[in-house]
Design a protein around this motif. Sequence first.
Motif, PDB file in Angstrom:
ATOM      1  N   PRO A 211      37.615 -37.750 -16.174  1.00  0.00           N
ATOM      2  CA  PRO A 211      37.321 -36.364 -15.779  1.00  0.00           C
ATOM      3  C   PRO A 211      35.989 -35.887 -16.332  1.00  0.00           C
ATOM      4  N   ASP A 212      35.441 -34.921 -15.662  1.00  0.00           N
ATOM      5  CA  ASP A 212      34.236 -34.276 -16.166  1.00  0.00           C
ATOM      6  C   ASP A 212      34.624 -33.303 -17.272  1.00  0.00           C
ATOM      7  N   SER A 213      33.744 -33.171 -18.249  1.00  0.00           N
ATOM      8  CA  SER A 213      33.988 -32.171 -19.291  1.00  0.00           C
ATOM      9  C   SER A 213      33.861 -30.781 -18.692  1.00  0.00           C
ATOM     10  N   PRO A 214      34.611 -29.822 -19.224  1.00  0.00           N
ATOM     11  CA  PRO A 214      34.546 -28.466 -18.670  1.00  0.00           C
ATOM     12  C   PRO A 214      33.175 -27.847 -18.889  1.00  0.00           C
ATOM     13  N   GLY A 215      32.791 -27.005 -17.987  1.00  0.00           N
ATOM     14  CA  GLY A 215      31.517 -26.326 -18.136  1.00  0.00           C
ATOM     15  C   GLY A 215      31.525 -25.382 -19.329  1.00  0.00           C
ATOM     16  N   VAL A 216      30.429 -25.300 -20.012  1.00  0.00           N
ATOM     17  CA  VAL A 216      30.290 -24.449 -21.191  1.00  0.00           C
ATOM     18  C   VAL A 216      29.060 -23.578 -21.003  1.00  0.00           C
ATOM     19  N   SER A 217      29.215 -22.298 -21.242  1.00  0.00           N
ATOM     20  CA  SER A 217      28.062 -21.394 -21.174  1.00  0.00           C
ATOM     21  C   SER A 217      28.073 -20.500 -22.407  1.00  0.00           C
ATOM     22  N   GLY A 218      26.898 -20.203 -22.886  1.00  0.00           N
ATOM     23  CA  GLY A 218      26.765 -19.299 -24.022  1.00  0.00           C
ATOM     24  C   GLY A 218      27.209 -19.873 -25.343  1.00  0.00           C
ATOM     25  N   ALA A 219      27.271 -21.195 -25.443  1.00  0.00           N
ATOM     26  CA  ALA A 219      27.693 -21.806 -26.709  1.00  0.00           C
ATOM     27  C   ALA A 219      26.649 -21.562 -27.788  1.00  0.00           C
ATOM     28  N   ARG A 220      27.128 -21.269 -28.976  1.00  0.00           N
ATOM     29  CA  ARG A 220      26.225 -21.069 -30.112  1.00  0.00           C
ATOM     30  C   ARG A 220      26.800 -21.770 -31.334  1.00  0.00           C
ATOM     31  N   PHE A 221      25.914 -22.291 -32.138  1.00  0.00           N
ATOM     32  CA  PHE A 221      26.336 -22.946 -33.372  1.00  0.00           C
ATOM     33  C   PHE A 221      26.208 -21.943 -34.515  1.00  0.00           C
ATOM     34  N   THR A 222      27.315 -21.643 -35.163  1.00  0.00           N
ATOM     35  CA  THR A 222      27.308 -20.623 -36.222  1.00  0.00           C
ATOM     36  C   THR A 222      27.679 -21.172 -37.599  1.00  0.00           C
ATOM     37  N   ALA A 223      28.088 -22.443 -37.671  1.00  0.00           N
ATOM     38  CA  ALA A 223      28.552 -23.008 -38.948  1.00  0.00           C
ATOM     39  C   ALA A 223      27.368 -23.519 -39.766  1.00  0.00           C
ATOM     40  N   VAL A 224      26.444 -22.599 -40.059  1.00  0.00           N
ATOM     41  CA  VAL A 224      25.205 -22.972 -40.739  1.00  0.00           C
ATOM     42  C   VAL A 224      25.390 -22.910 -42.251  1.00  0.00           C
ATOM     43  N   LEU A 225      24.469 -23.559 -42.961  1.00  0.00           N
ATOM     44  CA  LEU A 225      24.466 -23.471 -44.414  1.00  0.00           C
ATOM     45  C   LEU A 225      23.997 -22.093 -44.849  1.00  0.00           C
TER      46      LEU A 225
END
Length: 649
Positions: free
Chosen positions: A36-50
């Motif tokens: 299967p194709d991975s689900p579409g993702v929009s507006g993802a942000r990485f917040t687990a920063v140091l």
Amino acid sequence: MSAGWYLRRLSRMGPREIGGRAGDAVRRRRWRSSLPDSPGVSGARFTAVLPAGTTAAVPPDAAKRLIAEADRLMAGHAEFFGVVRDDLVDPDWCHDPKTGRRAPWGYAFDVPYRSEDTVGDIKQIWEPSRHQYLTVLAAAYAITGDERYAERVAEHLRSWWAANTPLRGVHWISGIELGIRLLSWVWIRRLLEGWPGAAGLFEDNPVALNQIWHHQRWLAAFPSRGSSANNHVIAEAAGQFAAACAFDWFPSSARWRADALRSLERHLRANTFGSGLNRELATEYHGLVLELGLAAVAEADAAGVPVPAPVRLVLLRMTDALAAVVDSRLRPPRQGDADDGHGLIVDGAGTDRWASLLATGDAVFGRLAWWPEVTGTDVRTPLLAALIRPGAIEVTRPASRPAHFADAGMTVLRGPEEIWCRCDGGPHGFLSIAAHAHADALSVEVRHDGVDVLADPGTYCYHGQPEWRRYFRSTLGHNTLQLDGDDQSASGGPFLWTRHARSRVLVADTSDRNVARWCAEHDGYQDSVHRRRVELTGVSRELRIVDEVRGPNRAVRLAFHLGPAITADLVGSRAVLTWTRDGEERSAVLDLPGQLSWRAHRGESDPPLGWYSAGFGRKEPATTLVGTGSTDGAEGFVTVLGFGSQERT
């Protein structure tokens, strides 16, 4: 593997495991034609920063080692399991430089990864694709801000993703590889925060999103089961949990996170004795599991995900146990299998793994008064400590340094001048196959100021060299007694034991400062019982070992493996041992049982005897003293190791 191996392996499984594996087989067949194709993702942000300022807490000498290592990697140089490589500028992800072979392409579960003739040395292929060398480069960027490091990381990730599409090739076979790789990707993204291309490499990159999703889908579908649920399942759960916390961008992220956390809690507890030692009784895997557990807790705290109290409690107990068993140079026992596996690498060469773990334990849990001092520095500790929330854990910790771990059957005798002796009277291994166990019941390991005197020879290899695999985990390959040329436990294959010797500790008395005593026995020889007594006397600096065999007359071989730094002069049944430590000449005398005929062996290959493996894939000649004879008329075999003087009576 042969049909016989599969039958032996099946015999070690219970009904639930067999049912689960049957379901896995059906799923693999279905997945062959359905990707299967991975689900579409929009507006993802990485917040687990140091947190801001974290890298400023990295000690300068640790940063210097890291950058030196990163520069070697930038030049394409690395070493994996004793094989020096210079191809890491543009790696071939499926090539084994050791054998020159290249793993075949195709549906992942069709690749015969255990066959060195077909695939090559699978460890050589898998290790670079854990991407832990990329976490080193990413850490170098985080500390220096030099974008060359970040650009190389991005180049290699894009190369790997293009060359290893989901479910195709050798890198989609083993769950531990997927789990550790996910953990590496989380830390790469975290350490590249601040680099302008970070979001474009990860959250804004459809290829990266597809890889992250398929890795987690795979781990959710094919967890290690039953008799295989050892350190592998910890790596799978920790990697999936870390990704589901830091990359929580998919519809299934919350479910994956919850399931992985439940698995992590369950298996951390199952894999760990109440005393804190790892149940595999393989010290390197104690370190791996502890690293993975700490990394998982760091992700939970960074994401604000509550962690069940037992998880932190197990990690605390593991840390205290590690502090208890290390020698004067912070080296833990060399017990069971060791493949140099790490959970998270952000340090340069020369960083002490065990000192780093104790430093992290100090930062996270607080050191106890009896802990050994840690003088070295590392990069990883300030990074993990910046994410893990400190807090009191409701548990009574040891008031003094433990010496006997009854559940694990491990006893550490300590004497003056840094004499350290580890005695093994514990279970053969973990779970029904005891995959990473050695046939080492009642073996001893003796060091003087951190130098291996009576050494555990190590592991050396897993796949592809069966005669060496057999030797390094055999009874003859350890400091113990062998009867009739047999191993105490019966091997059914490289990671399979079909009969386990049962040991029990009869005496473990370390209360007297002047004399420490230990006694244990095992039933691995069926109609005979081997009992061993060990006594360490502080005043005379003498270790006395007495071996007794109850049962019919049997042929005996008693082996003592010396460390690679030890030179031995054997005359009759007395060996004078000499070595150098910090420029100073040291010596000891080993008086061996006179009833046996003694011979020194060194670097022999047919069959293997007289070797020491300092790390996976590496071996060097070392002296092994072997006494041969029989139990007929022998009331006991007495061995005396005295330190510091060649004139003893």
